[in-house]
Motif scaffolding. Sequence first.
Motif, PDB file in Angstrom:
ATOM      1  N   VAL A 148       0.669  -1.051   0.022  1.00 14.73           N
ATOM      2  CA  VAL A 148       0.279  -0.536  -0.098  1.00 14.73           C
ATOM      3  C   VAL A 148       0.833   1.010   0.101  1.00 14.73           C
ATOM      4  O   VAL A 148       0.051   2.476  -0.964  1.00 14.73           O
ATOM      5  CB  VAL A 148      -1.077  -0.119   1.118  1.00 14.73           C
ATOM      6  N   SER A 149       1.877   1.046   0.362  1.00 17.16           N
ATOM      7  CA  SER A 149       2.824   2.357   0.576  1.00 17.16           C
ATOM      8  C   SER A 149       3.155   2.689  -0.854  1.00 17.16           C
ATOM      9  O   SER A 149       3.422   4.102  -0.722  1.00 17.16           O
ATOM     10  CB  SER A 149       3.626   2.389   1.862  1.00 17.16           C
ATOM     11  N   GLN A 150       3.140   1.799  -2.038  1.00 13.30           N
ATOM     12  CA  GLN A 150       3.656   2.185  -3.033  1.00 13.30           C
ATOM     13  C   GLN A 150       2.504   2.358  -4.088  1.00 13.30           C
ATOM     14  O   GLN A 150       2.469   2.771  -4.867  1.00 13.30           O
ATOM     15  CB  GLN A 150       5.004   1.332  -3.556  1.00 13.30           C
ATOM     16  N   LEU A 151       1.855   3.062  -3.544  1.00 13.36           N
ATOM     17  CA  LEU A 151       0.367   3.280  -3.821  1.00 13.36           C
ATOM     18  C   LEU A 151       0.457   4.733  -4.282  1.00 13.36           C
ATOM     19  O   LEU A 151       0.241   5.587  -3.113  1.00 13.36           O
ATOM     20  CB  LEU A 151      -1.347   2.744  -3.721  1.00 13.36           C
ATOM     21  N   LYS A 152       0.260   4.886  -5.601  1.00  9.91           N
ATOM     22  CA  LYS A 152      -0.377   6.806  -5.784  1.00  9.91           C
ATOM     23  C   LYS A 152      -1.802   6.726  -5.286  1.00  9.91           C
ATOM     24  O   LYS A 152      -1.865   8.119  -5.132  1.00  9.91           O
ATOM     25  CB  LYS A 152       0.057   6.962  -7.652  1.00  9.91           C
ATOM     26  N   SER A 153      -2.944   5.521  -5.895  1.00 12.51           N
ATOM     27  CA  SER A 153      -3.963   5.846  -5.444  1.00 12.51           C
ATOM     28  C   SER A 153      -4.958   5.516  -4.640  1.00 12.51           C
ATOM     29  O   SER A 153      -5.817   5.280  -4.618  1.00 12.51           O
ATOM     30  CB  SER A 153      -4.885   5.835  -6.930  1.00 12.51           C
ATOM     31  N   LYS A 154      -3.423   5.737  -3.117  1.00 18.95           N
ATOM     32  CA  LYS A 154      -4.747   5.202  -2.503  1.00 18.95           C
ATOM     33  C   LYS A 154      -6.027   5.752  -1.699  1.00 18.95           C
ATOM     34  O   LYS A 154      -6.129   5.006  -0.372  1.00 18.95           O
ATOM     35  CB  LYS A 154      -3.448   4.608  -0.899  1.00 18.95           C
TER      36      LYS A 154
END
Length: 160
Positions: A148-154
Amino acid sequence: MALHKLLVDDFDIETYSLLAIHCTLEDYRIAYLLNKQLQISLQRKQQDIDVQYTASSFPIYEWKDKNQQTIWNLVSNVCKKEEDSMASSGSLFETQNKILRTHNLIPEYKKVNYLLKINNDGNFINERAIIHKIQEMPQVAAVFSINVSQLKSKDNLIFN
């Protein structure tokens, strides 16, 4: 006079697990099979998730596990919507062409059909065991964990 600072980064801690599920089933069918396989009780929420001012709508299922103090959400990552074509045909008569446009809740994972989000509020969740149980389902092609920490659209994953 003392100066107090509030660091916003303190609140940016992910307290949920996110699993990606590849399968071709309808949302109600995969929810039923997950309920059966994982002994959970996902139920369809009254309101779907609307993204970008109702440009797309994603069905969502939820189960609140009071014993483990977790909230499980199953949400579709794909929304197919029929829209009018804006292209001009160059003829005297207007023709209404329809285009089937695909929207994704998490655009970084366009091939993923469903997302299973498990809010754990710091409690331990055996993610490997859940993935293993989902992989045993013959209707599921693949399942894996998403960082989740690498998601841009979290921000699209904020359901409540």
